[in-house]
Design an enzyme around this catalytic site. Sequence first.
Site, short mmCIF file in Angstrom:
data_model
loop_
_atom_site.label_atom_id
_atom_site.label_comp_id
_atom_site.label_asym_id
_atom_site.label_seq_id
_atom_site.Cartn_x
_atom_site.Cartn_y
_atom_site.Cartn_z
N HIS A 25 0.86 -1.18 0.00
CA HIS A 25 0.00 0.00 0.00
C HIS A 25 0.89 1.23 0.00
O HIS A 25 2.00 1.23 0.56
CB HIS A 25 -0.88 0.03 1.24
CG HIS A 25 -1.97 -0.99 1.24
ND1 HIS A 25 -3.13 -0.82 1.96
CD2 HIS A 25 -2.11 -2.18 0.60
CE1 HIS A 25 -3.93 -1.86 1.79
NE2 HIS A 25 -3.32 -2.70 0.97
N GLU A 41 0.86 3.94 1.69
CA GLU A 41 1.26 4.42 3.00
C GLU A 41 2.43 3.63 3.57
O GLU A 41 3.39 4.20 4.09
CB GLU A 41 0.10 4.34 4.00
CG GLU A 41 -1.13 5.11 3.59
CD GLU A 41 -2.16 4.23 2.88
OE1 GLU A 41 -1.80 3.56 1.87
OE2 GLU A 41 -3.32 4.22 3.31
N CYS A 59 -6.41 2.09 5.66
CA CYS A 59 -7.03 0.87 6.15
C CYS A 59 -6.44 0.52 7.52
O CYS A 59 -5.49 1.18 7.97
CB CYS A 59 -6.78 -0.27 5.15
SG CYS A 59 -5.06 -0.83 5.11
N CYS A 70 -2.57 0.05 7.43
CA CYS A 70 -1.79 1.27 7.24
C CYS A 70 -1.92 2.22 8.43
O CYS A 70 -0.94 2.85 8.83
CB CYS A 70 -2.22 1.96 5.94
SG CYS A 70 -1.80 0.96 4.49
#
Length: 150
Positions: free
Chosen positions: A52, A54, A82, A85
């Site tokens: 991801h 992040e 999410c 993260c």
Amino acid sequence: MTDDAAMAIALEHAQRAQQENDVPVGAVVLVGGEVVAARHNERELTADPTAHAELLALRDAAAAREDWRLVDATLVVTLEPCPMCAGAAVAARINRLVFGAPDPKAGACGSLYNLCADPRLNHEIEVTSGVRRDEAAALLSTFFAAQRGR
């Protein structure tokens, strides 16, 4: 650097993810108003479920700082993080999180959960939401509409 300017960079990175057929999410880490890391989702590119934007940006920022503690950092991301993260942001001890579009299905910074402000955890993060929300949401809507049209 303002939140708006940092989000502009994150949106550019989100567009790169979209070009790679990945969910268009971009993230930037700022320290002292300077960009120390900027990444986009790379799950499709790397076949890595943890890639991801992040997480990648936090990893790069920690490497650049040579310290996993990012206590003076701001994470700017186009979509509300999410749980994975948001948990990484808490673990990195970031000072502040800024996001664009909320994520009512998986958002862990106020929409579905709020890991950033859970007093049971060892760190809390100041959260600012809605920065360039419409632009971030439009990128996501366009991407998912194209996916459904396949």
